[in-house]
Write a protein that holds these residues in place. Structure first.
Motif, PDB file in Angstrom:
ATOM      1  N   LEU A 151      57.652  65.715  37.140  1.00  0.00           N
ATOM      2  CA  LEU A 151      58.677  66.370  37.940  1.00  0.00           C
ATOM      3  C   LEU A 151      59.885  66.682  37.070  1.00  0.00           C
ATOM      4  N   GLY A 172      48.766  60.605  42.739  1.00  0.00           N
ATOM      5  CA  GLY A 172      49.206  60.621  44.126  1.00  0.00           C
ATOM      6  C   GLY A 172      50.494  59.843  44.231  1.00  0.00           C
ATOM      7  N   LEU A 194      49.762  71.533  35.066  1.00  0.00           N
ATOM      8  CA  LEU A 194      50.415  70.859  36.190  1.00  0.00           C
ATOM      9  C   LEU A 194      49.444  70.600  37.341  1.00  0.00           C
ATOM     10  N   THR A 195      48.560  71.558  37.604  1.00  0.00           N
ATOM     11  CA  THR A 195      47.577  71.354  38.680  1.00  0.00           C
ATOM     12  C   THR A 195      46.640  70.207  38.342  1.00  0.00           C
ATOM     13  N   THR A 232      39.005  65.421  36.072  1.00  0.00           N
ATOM     14  CA  THR A 232      39.426  64.497  37.126  1.00  0.00           C
ATOM     15  C   THR A 232      38.317  63.532  37.529  1.00  0.00           C
ATOM     16  N   PRO A 255      43.547  60.057  44.546  1.00  0.00           N
ATOM     17  CA  PRO A 255      44.051  60.132  43.177  1.00  0.00           C
ATOM     18  C   PRO A 255      43.558  58.957  42.333  1.00  0.00           C
ATOM     19  N   PRO A 291      54.351  62.245  36.992  1.00  0.00           N
ATOM     20  CA  PRO A 291      53.801  63.510  37.513  1.00  0.00           C
ATOM     21  C   PRO A 291      54.489  64.736  36.943  1.00  0.00           C
ATOM     22  N   ALA A 318      48.433  66.981  39.112  1.00  0.00           N
ATOM     23  CA  ALA A 318      48.510  66.773  40.559  1.00  0.00           C
ATOM     24  C   ALA A 318      47.188  66.281  41.133  1.00  0.00           C
ATOM     25  N   GLN A 319      46.066  66.656  40.514  1.00  0.00           N
ATOM     26  CA  GLN A 319      44.762  66.212  40.999  1.00  0.00           C
ATOM     27  C   GLN A 319      44.477  64.758  40.649  1.00  0.00           C
TER      28      GLN A 319
END
Length: 639
Positions: free
Chosen positions: A422, A450, A442-443, A350, A528, A420, A446-447
C-alpha cells in the motif's frame, strides 16, 4: 513519491489540444456531423437568394408578376426548410450521442485513474472533493462537449457563408454591418478570461459543498453531530458555503451580460442603418444600384447573421468556462500513482506460494499530504522526515503466527501497510517468498495476501454481495462454509432475509463483532496464503472478541499470519512476537521468552494484566466505580 499536475494548464493551447484529442476516436462521426452542418448552412444561404428572386424576378418583374416562377421559388423554399429540418434532427442525434460517449469515456478514465492512485492520496484528500471532480466538474463540461463543438462549427459556417453572401449582394452595406465586429471580439476575449476565473472558484466551492455533505450526512457524521449536539454547527457550515456558491453562480451568469446586451442592441439597430445607407446608395427595380430584392435579401441575411454571431460569442465564453473545468479534470488525470507495476513485473505462482515475509533494513516515512486545492502551498521543508519505521529487519516463516506489539505510534500499522505494498519503503526491502514486493505485480500480491482491519468496511448491499466481493464466483455453499468458519452463519440465518439482508451503509445495521466476522468470512473466501490482522479485535467487547478470536483460529490455520494488536490477550499463542518502539524492532521471541527478558513486552503485559492497571482492565471488560471492581467479564487465562 508522487508527481502532481500544476494548478493551471501549461497553456491554453495545450489544454485545447487535449480536449480535442478526446474526440479523436470518433473521426467518422465528426465528419458526418460536419457534412450535415455544411449542407444545412448551405441550404440556409440559398433561401435569401430565392427571396431576392421572388421580389425581383417574380413579384416585381419588369413585365409583371410571373406566377409560375413564383410557385417554383416558393416550392423550393418549402423543400429547403423540410430538408434542413430533417438533417437537423439527425445532426442533433449524432452530436448528442457523440458528446455523451466522450463524457462517458472521460468519466471512466477519471474513475479508473483514481482507483489506481496510491493510498496516501486518499488519506490526504477529502472524499467529497474527489466526488466533486467526478460529478460537478464532469457535469459542468458535459453540455459544452455535447453541444458546443457542433454549435461552433454550425455557427462558423453560417456566419462565413452569410458574410460572403452579404458581400456579394452589397459590399457597401456589409461595411455598415461589420464595422464594430473587431471591437466585440476583443471585448469577448476579456470577458472570457474573467468568466474562466469565476468558473474555477465556483467549482472549488462546489467541491467544498460536496465534502461537507459527504462528511456530515454520512452515518458516522450524523451520529457524531447528534452525540455532541452540533447539528446547528453543521447547518451553519453548509449554509455559509451554499451562500458563497450562490454568489459565485450569480457572478458567473452575469459576467458578460452587459456585453451581450450591447452586441444585441447593435445588431438590432443595424438594419435601420442599412436602410439609411441604402437610401443614399440608391434603390429601385430597374437600373438602380440596389434593387428592392437585394435589400430584402441583405436584411434577411443580416438577421440570419445575428443569432449565430451572438451564439459564437456566447459559446466562446462557455468554452472559457469549460476550459477551467477541464483543467481541474486533467489535473487529476495527470497525477502519477506512486505505487505501480514495474516493467516486467513478476507474477507469483499463487498455487505454490509459501508465504514467507521478510523485512530487510526497512526505513519508511509517510509521504507529505497531497496539495489541497483550498490550501496555499507553503515553503519547501528540508527537515529530516519523521520515520514511521527505521532499521527494521525481521523474518516470518511460512505458516507462522507472528504478533506485532508496541505502544501507540510504534509503527505496527505502518509495517502492515508495506507487505501488501500500500506504500513503498524508502530504504531496504520487504520480501514475499524471497521476492521484493516492488518487483511483483500488484494483482499477484493481492491474490496471495488477505487483510482484516479494525475498521471493517461493508458496502450498502446484501451480506452475500459483500462476501462475494472477495470471490465473485463463489457458490452459495461456499458462502455458507466461509460464514460457518467465521462463526457468523447462525447469526446470518437469524435475520429475516438471511444472506439477502442489506447491511446498510458501512454495515451500520450490524454490530462490531458481526461486521468483523463477516470480514473474516470474506477473507476466508479469498483464501490468501498470508493473512494480516490489523487490530481486528481491539474495538470489541469481550464476548465479541472471543467469537472473533474463535473465527480467526479457523482462518489462521495453515496460513502465515501477521497479527497487529494493542491488546496482548490476542497474541499470547503466537509463534513469534515482535515488539516495536519508535519504529524500531526492540525485541522478539515467544511470550514466555519475552516475559522472562523483562523488556518492552513484559512492561506492556504488566500494564494490561498487572494489578492496578485500571484503564487497561476497563478496555478488557472490567468496570470500576470509586476504585472498586463492580463488574468483570471473564478474562483469558494467562500462563
Amino acid at each position: 513519491m508522487v508527481t502532481t499536475a500544476p494548478r493551471e494548464s501549461a497553456g491554453e493551447q495545450g489544454l485545447v489540444r487535449r480536449v480535442v484529442a478526446l474526440f479523436a476516436p470518433y473521426r467518422a462521426r465528426l465528419l458526418l456531423i460536419a457534412l450535415a452542418i455544411l449542407v444545412t448552412a448551405g441550404l440556409g444561404i440559398v433561401n435569401p437568394f430565392l427571396t431576392q428572386a421572388v421580389f425581383d424576378d417574380a413579384l416585381f418583374a419588369p413585365g409583371g408578376a410571373n406566377l409560375g416562377l413564383l410557385g417554383l421559388l416558393v416550392a423550393g423554399m418549402v423543400v429547403i426548410a423540410l430538408v434542413s429540418g430533417l438533417i437537423g434532427v439527425g445532426q442533433t442525434y449524432l452530436t448528442t450521442l457523440l458528446g455523451n460517449r466522450v463524457m462517458q469515456e472521460l468519466r471512466d478514465r477519471l474513475f479508473a485513474h483514481l482507483q489506481r492512485m496510491h493510498l496516501g492520496f486518499f488519506t490526504s484528500t477529502k472524499t467529497g472533493v474527489i466526488q466533486s471532480r467526478l460529478d460537478n466538474d464532469v457535469a459542468g463540461v458535459q453540455s459544452v462537449v455535447t453541444e458546443t463543438a457542433s454549435s461552433i462549427l454550425s455557427n462558423v459556417v453560417t456566419v462565413v457563408a452569410s458574410v460572403i453572401a452579404m458581400l456579394v449582394l452589397s459590399w457597401q452595406l456589409s461595411l455598415v454591418a461589420f464595422v464594430l465586429m473587431p471591437v466585440f471580439v476583443l471585448l469577448q476575449i476579456r470577458v472570457g478570461r474573467v468568466r474562466r476565473r469565476v468558473a474555477a472558484s465556483t467549482q472549488v466551492s462546489l467541491s467544498d459543498m460536496s465534502a461537507i455533505t459527504q462528511e456530515s450526512l454520512s452515518v458516522s457524521g450524523v451520529l457524531l453531530a447528534k452525540v455532541f449536539g452540533r447539528q446547528e454547527h453543521e447547518i451553519d457550515r453548509y449554509r455559509t458555503e451554499n451562500a458563497r456558491q450562490t454568489d459565485l453562480q450569480v457572478r458567473q451568469t452575469m459576467t458578460g451580460q452587459s456585453f451581450f446586451a450591447v452586441v444585441q442592441a447593435f445588431f438590432a439597430i443595424t438594419p435601420a442603418a442599412v436602410y439609411l445607407v441604402a437610401g443614399y446608395v440608391g434603390t429601385g427595380t430597374g437600373g438602380a444600384v440596389l434593387s428592392a430584392g437585394t435589400l430584402v435579401a441583405f436584411t434577411t441575411l443580416q438577421s440570419r447573421l445575428l443569432f449565430p454571431a451572438v451564439n459564437l460569442l456566447r459559446v466562446s465564453l462557455d468554452v472559457q468556462t469549460s476550459l477551467a473545468l477541464f483543467g481541474r479534470i486533467f489535473a487529476y488525470l495527470d497525477l502519477v500513482p506512486a505505487i505501480t507495476d514495474p516493467p516486467g513485473a513478476r507474477v507469483l505462482d499463487t498455487a505454490h506460494a509459501r508465504g514467507s515475509v521478510e523485512f530487510d533494513d526497512v526505513w519508511f516515512h509517510y509521504p507529505p499530504a497531497e496539495e489541497d486545492e483550498s490550501v496555499t502551498p507553503g515553503p519547501e521543508d528540508d527537515r529530516e522526515p519523521t520515520w514511521a519505521l527505521r532499521e527494521l529487519s525481521l523474518r516470518i516463516e511460512p505458516g507462522q503466527l507472528a504478533a506485532v506489539v508496541g505502544p501507540s505510534g510504534a509503527g505496527k500499522t505502518s509495517l502492515s501497510y508495506l507487505v501488501p505494498r500500500l506504500y513503498d519503503v524508502d530504504r531496504g526491502a520487504v520480501r514475499l517468498d524471497g521476492y521484493d514486493v516492488r518487483d511483483l505485480a500488484l494483482t499477484s500480491i493481492a491474490q496471495v495476501l488477505g487483510m482484516v482491519t479494525q475498521d471493517t468496511y461493508l458496502f450498502h448491499a446484501t451480506i452475500a454481495e459483500n462476501l462475494r466481493y472477495a470471490a465473485p464466483d463463489a457458490t452459495d455453499d461456499e458462502l455458507v462454509a466461509a460464514a460457518r468458519a467465521a462463526n457468523i452463519h447462525d447469526r446470518i440465518v437469524g435475520f429475516e432475509q438471511g444472506y439477502d439482508t442489506v447491511v446498510g451503509e458501512r454495515g451500520y445495521r450490524l454490530s462490531g463483532g458481526e461486521k468483523q466476522r463477516l470480514a473474516i468470512a470474506r477473507v476466508i473466501l479469498a483464501d490468501p496464503k498470508v493473512l494480516i490482522l490489523d487490530e481486528a479485535t481491539s474495538a470489541l467487547d469481550t464476548v465479541s472478541e472471543r467469537l472473533v478470536q474463535h473465527a480467526l483460529e479457523s482462518v489462521m490455520d495453515g496460513r502465515t499470519t501477521i497479527a497487529i494488536a494493542h491488546r496482548l490477550s490476542t497474541v499470547l499463542a503466537a509463534d513469534v512476537i515482535f515488539a516495536l518502539d519508535g519504529g524500531r524492532l526492540v525485541e522478539s521471541g515467544t511470550h514466555a521468552e519475552l516475559l522472562a527478558r523483562g523488556g518492552l513486552y513484559a512492561k506492556l503485559y504488566a500494564e494490561q494484566f498487572g494489578a492496578g492497571a485500571i484503564e487497561a482492565r476497563c478496555a478488557d471488560g472490567v468496570r470500576f466505580r470509586d476504585g472498586e471492581v463492580i463488574h468483570q467479564e471473564p478474562q483469558p487465562e494467562v500462563a
